[in-house]
Scaffold this active site. Sequence first.
Site, short mmCIF file in Angstrom:
data_model
loop_
_atom_site.label_atom_id
_atom_site.label_comp_id
_atom_site.label_asym_id
_atom_site.label_seq_id
_atom_site.Cartn_x
_atom_site.Cartn_y
_atom_site.Cartn_z
N ASP A 44 0.97 -1.30 0.04
CA ASP A 44 0.04 0.06 -0.19
C ASP A 44 1.05 1.26 0.13
OD1 ASP A 44 -2.42 1.44 0.11
OD2 ASP A 44 -2.57 1.19 2.29
N HIS A 100 -7.80 9.98 3.59
CA HIS A 100 -7.36 9.17 4.69
C HIS A 100 -7.74 9.69 5.88
CE1 HIS A 100 -4.42 7.88 1.13
NE2 HIS A 100 -5.07 6.95 1.34
N GLY A 101 -7.84 8.45 6.85
CA GLY A 101 -7.79 8.94 8.43
C GLY A 101 -9.45 9.07 8.59
N GLY A 152 -9.24 5.43 1.35
CA GLY A 152 -10.12 6.42 2.38
C GLY A 152 -11.36 6.00 2.66
ZN LIG Z 1 -4.72 4.92 0.54
#
Ligand SMILES: [Zn+2]
Length: 284
Positions: free
Chosen positions: A82, A180-181, A209
Site C-alpha cells: 500500500d 485517509h484517516g 480512504g
Molecule cells: Zn490509501
Amino acid sequence: MYLIPSNEMLNKARSQGYAVPAFNVHNLETVQIVAETAAEMSSPVIMAGTPGTFSYAGIDYLVSICKSAAKLHNLPFALHLDHHEVVPDIETKIKAGVRSVMIDGSHLPFSENIALVSKVTTLCHRYNISVEAELGRLGGQEDDLVVDAENSFFTDPDVAAEFIAKTGVDSLAVAIGSAHGLYHGEPKLDFQRLAQIQRRVDIPLVLHGASGIPEAMVKRAIELGICKVNVATELKIAFADAVKKYFAQFPEANDPRQYMTPGKSAMKQIIAEKIRICGSAGKL
Ligand SMILES: [Zn+2]
C-alpha cells in the site's frame, strides 16, 4: 494455498459488479482475523501493508504470516504493498514473495508519475505481479503519508485514460473526495466524476480512504466501477477501543493472549460488515 496477484480478484469483481475489500494489517493478530473472517464468509480479500507496516513487522515475518494464513484456510490471498514510492524497496518485497504492488507517484508531476509507474509495471509484469497507481491526490493522513487540503486534487477523467494507456497499470486509485484517516463531517464523493472516469477507462478502479464513508455511498461507488475498497482507520479504531475497554475493566491485565482477543473480535465485526457492503461474500 499461496499469495496471488490482486488483479485476478479485481477483474473478476469488475465483471460481476462487486468490490474486493483491502484491509490494512500490521501483525499476527490482524492477519489472523482478516483471514479467518474472509474464510468464514468465502470472500476474496486483500491484505495491505504500508511501508511503515513492513518496517514495523519485518518483510519476511509479514509475508510468512500471510502465506501461513492462506495455507491454513486453503484460500488464495493477496498481500499488497500500500502506498509504496521507492522502486528498490518494491523490488526487495517482490523478492520476498509479494505479488501485488501500489506504486504511488501521485505527489509527482504528471509526466514523472507516468515514468515511475511505467518503470514499476515493466518490472512487475515480468513476474505476473499486479500494479495499482494513483492519479489525483487524496487528502488526509495514512501512516507517514500526510496530504493537506491544499495539495489534494481530484482525478481528471481524460487524464486518467491517457495515464492508463501510457503506463499499462492494472488498477487505478481515483481521487473523488474520499480522504485517509477520519472524516470531519459527512464525506462527499463526486459520483459524476467517477461515472466519467468509468466511461473512459477499462480497468478496475480503487477507492482509498473508505473508513467512515456511509454504506450507500460505497455501494454507489461500486456500481460506478470501484472494485477495491481500502479500509484501515476503522479497523485500528475498533481494535484499539476494545483493548482500551478491556484495560479499563481489568487494569492489572498483562497477558496479550487475553487483552488482544477483544481487539480481534471488534475488528472482526468491521471486516464482516465491509465484506457485506462490498458484496464479496461467497465470491471465492
Ligand atoms: Zn490509501
